[in-house]
Design a protein around this motif. Structure first.
Motif, PDB file in Angstrom:
ATOM      1  N   ALA A 297       0.832  -1.203   0.000  1.00 10.78           N
ATOM      2  CA  ALA A 297       0.000   0.000   0.000  1.00 10.78           C
ATOM      3  C   ALA A 297       0.868   1.254   0.000  1.00 10.78           C
ATOM      4  O   ALA A 297       0.569   2.237  -0.695  1.00 10.78           O
ATOM      5  N   GLU A 298       1.948   1.214   0.779  1.00 16.82           N
ATOM      6  CA  GLU A 298       2.849   2.371   0.846  1.00 16.82           C
ATOM      7  C   GLU A 298       3.507   2.623  -0.518  1.00 16.82           C
ATOM      8  O   GLU A 298       3.603   3.766  -0.966  1.00 16.82           O
ATOM      9  N   TRP A 299       3.931   1.566  -1.174  1.00 18.85           N
ATOM     10  CA  TRP A 299       4.567   1.726  -2.493  1.00 18.85           C
ATOM     11  C   TRP A 299       3.568   2.277  -3.508  1.00 18.85           C
ATOM     12  O   TRP A 299       3.938   3.065  -4.373  1.00 18.85           O
ATOM     13  N   GLN A 300       2.318   1.863  -3.395  1.00 15.15           N
ATOM     14  CA  GLN A 300       1.311   2.406  -4.309  1.00 15.15           C
ATOM     15  C   GLN A 300       1.110   3.896  -4.031  1.00 15.15           C
ATOM     16  O   GLN A 300       1.009   4.705  -4.959  1.00 15.15           O
ATOM     17  N   THR A 301       1.058   4.275  -2.755  1.00 14.15           N
ATOM     18  CA  THR A 301       0.887   5.683  -2.391  1.00 14.15           C
ATOM     19  C   THR A 301       2.046   6.524  -2.910  1.00 14.15           C
ATOM     20  O   THR A 301       1.848   7.656  -3.377  1.00 14.15           O
ATOM     21  N   LYS A 302       3.256   5.990  -2.855  1.00 13.26           N
ATOM     22  CA  LYS A 302       4.440   6.727  -3.303  1.00 13.26           C
ATOM     23  C   LYS A 302       4.584   6.761  -4.820  1.00 13.26           C
ATOM     24  O   LYS A 302       5.453   7.448  -5.350  1.00 13.26           O
ATOM     25  N   GLY A 303       3.744   6.000  -5.506  1.00 15.53           N
ATOM     26  CA  GLY A 303       3.842   5.977  -6.964  1.00 15.53           C
ATOM     27  C   GLY A 303       4.819   4.958  -7.502  1.00 15.53           C
ATOM     28  O   GLY A 303       5.064   4.905  -8.710  1.00 15.53           O
ATOM     29  N   VAL A 304       5.397   4.135  -6.617  1.00 15.28           N
ATOM     30  CA  VAL A 304       6.276   3.062  -7.080  1.00 15.28           C
ATOM     31  C   VAL A 304       5.463   2.038  -7.862  1.00 15.28           C
ATOM     32  O   VAL A 304       5.901   1.527  -8.894  1.00 15.28           O
ATOM     33  N   LEU A 305       4.262   1.736  -7.378  1.00 17.04           N
ATOM     34  CA  LEU A 305       3.363   0.786  -8.025  1.00 17.04           C
ATOM     35  C   LEU A 305       2.094   1.506  -8.468  1.00 17.04           C
ATOM     36  O   LEU A 305       1.646   2.459  -7.826  1.00 17.04           O
ATOM     37  N   ARG A 306       1.526   1.030  -9.546  1.00 23.14           N
ATOM     38  CA  ARG A 306       0.183   1.432  -9.934  1.00 23.14           C
ATOM     39  C   ARG A 306      -0.813   0.489  -9.254  1.00 23.14           C
ATOM     40  O   ARG A 306      -0.431  -0.573  -8.764  1.00 23.14           O
ATOM     41  N   ALA A 307      -2.070   0.874  -9.253  1.00 21.67           N
ATOM     42  CA  ALA A 307      -3.081   0.006  -8.647  1.00 21.67           C
ATOM     43  C   ALA A 307      -3.081  -1.362  -9.321  1.00 21.67           C
ATOM     44  O   ALA A 307      -3.178  -2.403  -8.656  1.00 21.67           O
ATOM     45  N   ILE A 308      -2.936  -1.381 -10.649  1.00 19.99           N
ATOM     46  CA  ILE A 308      -2.983  -2.650 -11.383  1.00 19.99           C
ATOM     47  C   ILE A 308      -1.799  -3.548 -11.034  1.00 19.99           C
ATOM     48  O   ILE A 308      -1.917  -4.776 -11.013  1.00 19.99           O
TER      49      ILE A 308
END
Length: 637
Positions: free
Chosen positions: A25-36
């Protein structure tokens, strides 16, 4: 088990009990990961009941890196330096939860997963691990298709070349060697070849002579050739059509040979028979193209999936000639095919026996260009090294070369010198009225043509004489904001009567392929009245004709008084203004600046802060793949 038939991941298709992983979740928030990216790996893991952090990290990053243009992830590079917005310490802490203490441990963890296979697996798995590189299965297969094709081509025997006919195509030159002649001799000898060169090096002139040589040889043997010309976009196809038509006029050969060289190019999608909205094409391995020779221009724009599908659609006897500028931006989608294939082309030259062969065929002094360390791929490559468009005193030529060399001091010297065809100015935090006036003035001639109700062909010519390019889409200096500001400026000066409706002079670019209209992403349309005074949006076809459509028939498009550098590839303009943002961005790279500069034929202006220019010239586009290490084993690390 075939995971790809059982899993269908969309942004709406969330697993019913998402894995409780705070760092995901943290990586998604930081933009490292996309939701997909996160949803994909969570759903796969839940499907097989596996929550190993070693797999979750690698799988989510593999998907995220693919979205950023990489074919795979290099676990070694990530282990050593991690990824943007994630420290090495954080990464290692997460992996220690799985008992991973080293890169070898990480690889062993992945190998033990039911979701990960290798290049020897007979059964498909979602992920493939080969030599510390982790792929999504489909992209591993795409890369293997290209690697196998290159290996087959590079092991084929050379074709014979008519040296007398070759000599007729080229006048004696003071240049030693004449790299255009060498390129023709080289490509005529092979079933697969790549010709690269910067702006004005005569790429289309060279390949026109190459086609003339191949056609002439076939006619001497009582045969005919089926030849096709293609490019990634409609604009690039139109330019190739125009260039080949012009180059044919100066061929010193019979009208019969000249007439047999096609001068109508199509897009790759049209060539392969695009099934819009799907990844399949009409022409494939089971239904190959009926061709003897295929020439593809602007190959730097071609992504790995398209290249793989193109290769699969070629009959085994078909020769493939690729043309492009190796220093331009890589494709928007995954892969850097031209860059990987030509990685060491500057200094590799040819293996000694091949240099001797080419010297005999082309009658050019090439013995000094034999290199015992040149890899096999070098045989298929030729670099055109002389620019006939830009003289040594040309600011555009000097600036482009300085950017390519990564020479920041030389870049700023060119910009600050105020040379006739190169200008530089600082930009404000956000555009002000005087900025918009200066940008809008470039379209004065175009708006005069609109007022005069000029012929569509002339209007396209006027529109193409000037272009504003941006590095980014969002922000004060992004393409979306600049286009809005320009339209408002034109409205205030009476050039546009109503911003909320279609108006004469509106310029748009399609953002999606449209099967029903036979138009493609990147095609540019100009809105003008027809003979009955009905507004239509006119598109130039690859053969130079124009098609007018009612605006209501267009669904997905954007205003294009300004466009991104990526969208400008395959186009050239008399004058170009390149706008950089005022804040640092990972998209600011050497390749982006070079591509922006080389869209200009007569004048180039760069707007941006000095520090960001230094940063961009320092940063190179880097995309992970397995292609470069295989083709350039001594060069790649």
């Amino acid at each position: 088990m075939d995971f790809f038939k059982q899993l269908e991941v969309t942004e709406q298709n969330l697993p019913s009990a998402a894995l409780k992983q705070d760092w995901l979740a943290e990586w998604q928030t930081k933009g490292v990961l996309r939701a997909i990216d996160r949803q994909w790996i969570e759903q796969l893991s839940q499907h097989v009941g596996e929550e190993n952090p070693a797999l979750l990290v690698a799988g989510s990053l593999c998907s995220a890196f693919l979205g950023a243009g990489h074919i795979c992830i290099d676990l070694s590079a990530i282990w050593q330096s991690s990824v943007e917005n994630v420290s090495v310490g954080t990464l290692r802490r997460i992996l220690r939860e799985a008992g991973v203490q080293s890169l070898a441990d990480w690889c062993e963890n992945l190998k033990s997963s039911a979701l990960v296979g290798d290049d020897k697996e007979e059964q498909a798995t979602p992920l493939v691990l080969v030599n510390q590189r982790l792929y999504l299965y489909r992209y591993f297969q795409y890369e293997q298709t290209l690697i196998q094709y290159l290996d087959n081509q590079l092991n084929r025997s050379a074709f014979s070349v008519d040296s007398d006919l070759l000599a007729r195509l080229f006048e004696a030159s003071n240049a030693e060697p004449d790299w255009q002649k060498v390129a023709v001799a080289n490509a005529a000898s092979l079933g697969f070849s790549v010709i690269s060169g910067g702006p004005g090096t005569g790429k289309t002139t060279t390949v026109t002579k190459l086609l003339a040589l191949l056609v002439g040889q076939a006619m001497n043997e009582g045969q005919s050739l089926k030849i096709a010309l293609a490019a990634p976009t409609g604009k690039a196809a139109a330019r190739l059509t125009e260039s080949i038509t012009r180059a044919k006029e100066s061929l010193p050969l019979s009208a019969e040979i000249t007439a047999a060289i096609p001068d109508q190019a199509s897009t790759l999608h049209r060539l392969l028979g695009s099934d819009f909205g799907r990844s399949r094409f009409k022409h494939n391995e089971q239904n190959p193209l009926h061709l003897d020779i295929l020439l593809v221009d602007e190959v730097s724009m071609v992504d790995l999936p398209m290249m793989a599908k193109l290769i699969e659609a070629l009959p085994k006897h078909c020769r493939l000639i690729l043309l492009g500028d190796k220093d331009q931006l890589a494709s928007v989608e995954a892969g850097s095919i031209l860059g990987d294939m030509t990685h060491g082309i500057e200094n590799a030259y040819f293996q000694p026996d091949w240099a001797d062969y080419l010297a005999r065929v082309s009658q050019q002094p090439l013995q000094a260009f034999g290199n015992p360390h040149a890899p096999k791929i070098s045989r298929a490559l030729t670099l055109l090294r002389t620019s006939y468009r830009f003289s040594k005193d040309s600011g555009i030529g000097r600036l482009a070369n300085a950017v390519n060399m990564g020479d920041k001091q030389a870049v700023m010297s060119c910009l600050k010198a105020g040379l006739g065809d190169v200008q530089w100015r600082l930009s404000q935090t956000k555009p002000i009225q005087s900025d918009m006036a200066e940008l809008a003035n470039g379209y004065d001639d175009y708006w005069q043509g609109v007022r005069d109700n000029a012929a569509i062909a002339l209007l396209f010519e006027k529109f193409s004489a000037f272009q504003i390019l941006t590095a980014v889409r969002q922000g004060e200096w992004g393409v979306e904001h600049i286009n809005r500001q320009l339209e408002e400026y034109f409205f205030k000066r009476g050039r546009i009567k109503d911003l909320h409706t279609w108006y004469p002079g509106k310029a748009v670019m399609l953002t999606r392929n449209d099967k029903g209209l036979n138009l493609f992403n990147g095609d540019i349309g100009l809105c003008m009245p027809d003979e009955d005074n009905r507004l239509r949006v006119w598109f130039m076809q690859p053969d130079g004709s124009f098609k007018g459509l009612l605006p209501s028939r267009l669904s997905e498009f954007e205003t294009v008084f300004a466009m991104t550098v990526h969208k400008s590839q395959g186009s050239e303009f008399d004058q170009v203004i390149l706008l950089l943002p005022v804040n640092s961005s990972p998209v600011l790279t050497r390749e982006l600046i070079y591509t922006g500069i080389t869209r200009a034929k007569q004048a180039f202006t760069l707007w941006g802060p000095e520090l960001l220019i230094y940063e961009a010239v320092d940063r190179r586009v880097q995309r992970y793949s397995g292609l470069k290490p295989i083709l350039w084993p001594r060069e790649a690390t």
